[in-house]
Design an enzyme around this catalytic site. Structure first.
Site, PDB file in Angstrom:
ATOM      1  CB  ALA A   1     -13.237   4.591  10.413  1.00 23.87           C
ATOM      2  CG  HIS A   2     -11.704   5.551   4.243  1.00 27.87           C
ATOM      3  ND1 HIS A   2     -11.650   6.772   4.864  1.00 27.87           N
ATOM      4  CD2 HIS A   2     -10.854   5.617   3.193  1.00 27.87           C
ATOM      5  CE1 HIS A   2     -10.802   7.557   4.215  1.00 27.87           C
ATOM      6  NE2 HIS A   2     -10.304   6.890   3.202  1.00 27.87           N
ATOM      7  NE  ARG A   3      -6.352   8.380   5.837  1.00 20.14           N
ATOM      8  CZ  ARG A   3      -5.811   8.739   4.670  1.00 20.14           C
ATOM      9  NH1 ARG A   3      -5.114   7.856   3.986  1.00 20.14           N
ATOM     10  NH2 ARG A   3      -5.974   9.953   4.198  1.00 20.14           N
TER      11      ARG A   3
END
Length: 360
Positions: free
Chosen positions: A206-208
């Site tokens: 998860a990075h957005r």
């Protein structure tokens, strides 16, 4: 003219997805140069991949680093233009939807005698709040060669009025990269023993910005994944992106105990984790593709996807970040057989791209 082709890239996915085209150039003795924008400024996230994938070190590293979208893209355009003035390639190849793609496209199209090829053209999330959506649309409409991975993405380009003669469906280069490296990865990698993951586990990425820059949304995502995985007694391995790590610290988020935060993984190690995971939770477009190719069920922590093919074949479920949706999506994906057909091609996309450009 110093090189026939020039690759503009700046992030881990671009390095991986352009590697099959670079290797095809080496096999065919097509001269090329590589401009690394430095959009990913963490060594763990990019430079190590050149070594691991046995790719040549870029001749140019612009080291642009982070910044607001306009500032970062503007710096890249200036620096890329300077390199292209020196190199004068016939074609600039960009891949995907990053600021590096937009900057490379703008710089090249403003110069006489240089064409632009957009690898992975035609993807659409239809969410213009995502900077990636704007980048990919602009690149498609400015490029001279469009290389959509699937018929679906080709149809999107045609619906937007782009000429059919500009378009060649190639399959996705990630299939080439996965097929070329998955066996090597299992032979070389000790990632599972190193991380203490010997049995069944879930993998999380998860990075957005829309997920990790919003505290409430990020907490919901982490709690929802932990709860869904615990139902199946699955520990969660989370190779954490520097952006997400920074936000966890700034927001003072208590990460659930069942989620193991680990450093970003090298490509071969990450490939093993994707291949061996019981299920993947992700907000990454590339991970949606890779898990689909590897026959690993995927739950996407977003409200939309530019990879609808993964959903259509039954490899992926789009659930958002609410706990109930994540739990329902996890149950659905783990109740299915992982026997879907790979929609992204046969692993020869790199060769098809060079064929289309006339470099035989």
């Amino acid at each position: 003219m110093s090189s026939t082709l020039c690759f503009v890239l700046g992030t881990r996915p671009e390095i991986i997805k352009l590697s099959p085209v670079i290797r095809a150039c080496q096999r065919r003795n097509v001269s090329f140069s590589i401009i690394h924008t430095g959009q990913h400024y963490s060594d763990e996230l990019d430079s190590v991949f050149f070594d691991q994938l046995e790719l040549p070190i870029p001749e140019y590293n612009l080291a642009v680093g982070s910044g607001d979208h306009g500032e970062q893209t503007g710096k890249m355009i200036v620096e890329i233009e300077s390199v292209l003035e020196e190199e004068r390639p016939e074609v600039v190849l960009v891949q995907g939807d990053t600021n590096s793609v937009l900057a490379g496209t703008i710089a090249a199209t403003k110069m006489d005698g240089i064409d632009v090829g957009h690898v992975e053209a035609g993807l659409r999330s239809f969410d213009r709040d995502m900077p990636e959506e704007v980048n990919r649309r602009l690149a498609d409409h400015a490029a001279d060669y469009l290389f959509p991975p699937t018929e679906t993405s080709q149809d999107q380009l045609l619906e937007e009025g782009l000429p059919e003669e500009w378009i060649t469906v190639t399959g996705n280069t990630i299939v080439d990269a996965v097929m070329q490296n998955v066996e090597i990865a299992h032979e070389r990698s000790d990632v599972r023993s190193r991380l203490g993951v010997e049995d069944r586990f879930a993998l999380l990425t998860a990075h957005r910005a829309e997920n990790v820059d919003d505290r409430e949304r990020f907490v919901s995502l982490l709690d929802g994944v932990a709860t869904a995985a615990e139902e199946y007694d699955l520990p969660v391995v989370y190779p954490i992106h520097p952006r997400a790590k920074k936000q966890i610290e700034e927001f003072e988020i208590d990460v659930p105990e069942s989620i193991q935060l680990v450093e970003p993984q090298e490509f071969l190690d990450f490939l093993v984790l994707e291949d061996d995971a019981t299920i993947v939770f992700t907000d990454s477009g590339g991970v949606q593709e890779e898990s689909c190719i590897l026959q690993t069920p995927c739950v996407t922590l977003r409200d939309n996807t530019e990879r609808p093919e993964t959903v259509e074949v039954g490899a992926n479920k789009i659930v958002g970040v609410e706990a109930a949706g994540i739990a329902d999506g996890t149950r659905e994906m783990l109740s299915m057989e992982s026997d879907w057909e790979n929609p992204f091609g046969d692993g020869t996309a790199g060769e098809r791209i060079l064929d289309t450009l006339g470099y035989e």
